[in-house]
Each structure stands twice: as C-alpha cells, then as structure tokens.
Scaffold this active site. Structure first.
Site, PDB file in Angstrom:
ATOM      1  N   TYR A 113       0.874  -1.168   0.000  1.00  0.00           N
ATOM      2  CA  TYR A 113       0.000   0.000   0.000  1.00  0.00           C
ATOM      3  C   TYR A 113       0.912   1.219   0.000  1.00  0.00           C
ATOM      4  O   TYR A 113       1.579   1.502   0.987  1.00  0.00           O
ATOM      5  CB  TYR A 113      -0.910   0.012   1.225  1.00  0.00           C
ATOM      6  CG  TYR A 113      -2.035  -0.980   1.148  1.00  0.00           C
ATOM      7  CD1 TYR A 113      -3.275  -0.602   0.641  1.00  0.00           C
ATOM      8  CD2 TYR A 113      -1.865  -2.294   1.565  1.00  0.00           C
ATOM      9  CE1 TYR A 113      -4.314  -1.512   0.561  1.00  0.00           C
ATOM     10  CE2 TYR A 113      -2.898  -3.211   1.485  1.00  0.00           C
ATOM     11  CZ  TYR A 113      -4.117  -2.815   0.985  1.00  0.00           C
ATOM     12  OH  TYR A 113      -5.144  -3.723   0.898  1.00  0.00           O
ATOM     13  N   CYS A 114       0.966   1.914  -1.119  1.00  0.00           N
ATOM     14  CA  CYS A 114       1.808   3.090  -1.309  1.00  0.00           C
ATOM     15  C   CYS A 114       0.919   4.309  -1.040  1.00  0.00           C
ATOM     16  O   CYS A 114       0.057   4.645  -1.850  1.00  0.00           O
ATOM     17  CB  CYS A 114       2.342   3.080  -2.737  1.00  0.00           C
ATOM     18  SG  CYS A 114       3.471   4.413  -3.104  1.00  0.00           S
ATOM     19  N   ILE A 115       1.108   4.952   0.102  1.00  0.00           N
ATOM     20  CA  ILE A 115       0.170   5.948   0.613  1.00  0.00           C
ATOM     21  C   ILE A 115       0.823   7.328   0.693  1.00  0.00           C
ATOM     22  O   ILE A 115       1.962   7.462   1.140  1.00  0.00           O
ATOM     23  CB  ILE A 115      -0.333   5.523   2.009  1.00  0.00           C
ATOM     24  CG1 ILE A 115      -0.940   4.112   1.967  1.00  0.00           C
ATOM     25  CG2 ILE A 115      -1.316   6.535   2.574  1.00  0.00           C
ATOM     26  CD1 ILE A 115      -2.161   3.957   1.067  1.00  0.00           C
TER      27      ILE A 115
END
EC number: 1.8.4.12
Length: 142
Positions: A113-115
């Site tokens: 998950y690249c947030i």
C-alpha cells in the site's frame, strides 16, 4: 478521534485527498518514519494502518503490507496516465490515499500500500489512549 474539515487542509493535502493528486517521493512527512503508532485518515480520523505493517520500500512514500481494517479501505481501478493501477481510498471520507501494488513483502502477503503522507496523520503509540484510539493498543501486544 482526530478529524479535519476539508477547509482546513493545506494545498497539498487538498490536491492529494480531493483531486487524486500525488505528493513528491522522498519529500513527504512519513516516507522514512518508523515510530510505533497508528496512521489515520487525515479527514475522518479513522485508523487505516499501523507501524507494525509499515516497511521500507525505497519508493519514496509510506508503504504498508496491509490495512488495519479492510472495511475502511476502498479499492478502485485507476487507468490514469496510461497505466493500470489500483487506487486506494478511505471508506469514511472518500479521500484518495494512494495505490496498492502486488510487489510487497511476500512473507506479509505480497501487497504494498503506497500511501501519500498528505492523506494520513500519525498518532504515536503513547498518545493512542489520550486521543481516542485506546482500543488499538492491543494490536501492538500481539
């Protein structure tokens, strides 16, 4: 629980959360932040990720192997910029958070998950109870 009105957002927070923008890699608050605690939705204050699932991915944005609660995350097909990706949004506020990819740590399920830091707020472990997140303390006792 921490909440923020959309009118209180900084320019980058608004662009990221409301206009599906992306902040610059390596020049954001949490990309290299590994303190113990919880990351919440910047607008709704809902808990989304913990430091237990955060890992260093060298992509320049905060990366997590899984969400704290899948019901708090919406995943949508994103075909922008000629790419096929999976967008991640906050269920409560419908804010753009970032994207999820299948190149994360295999031992943790293989997801990344690249947030965007601009879409989340960090709550230190020591302040969880004080700020209304005391029910999450047990997550760290596993």
């Amino acid at each position: 629980m921490l909440k923020k009105d959309k009118s209180e957002l900084t320019d980058i927070e608004y662009i990221v959360t409301q206009e599906n923008g992306t902040e610059p890699p390596f020049m954001n608050e949490y990309w290299n932040h590994f303190d113990k605690g919880v990351y919440v939705d910047k607008i709704s204050g809902k808990p989304l990720f913990t430091s237990e699932e955060k890992f260093h991915s060298e992509c320049g944005w905060p990366s997590f192997s899984k969400a704290l609660d899948d019901d708090e995350i919406i995943e949508l097909v994103d075909k922008s910029f000629g790419m096929l990706r999976t967008e991640v949004r906050s269920e409560e506020s419908n804010s753009h958070l970032g994207h999820v990819f299948n190149d994360g740590p295999k031992e943790s399920g293989g997801l990344r998950y690249c947030i965007n830091s601009a879409a989340i707020q960090f709550i230190p472990y020591e302040k969880l109870e004080e700020l209304g997140y005391g029910d999450l303390i047990s997550h760290f006792d596993k």
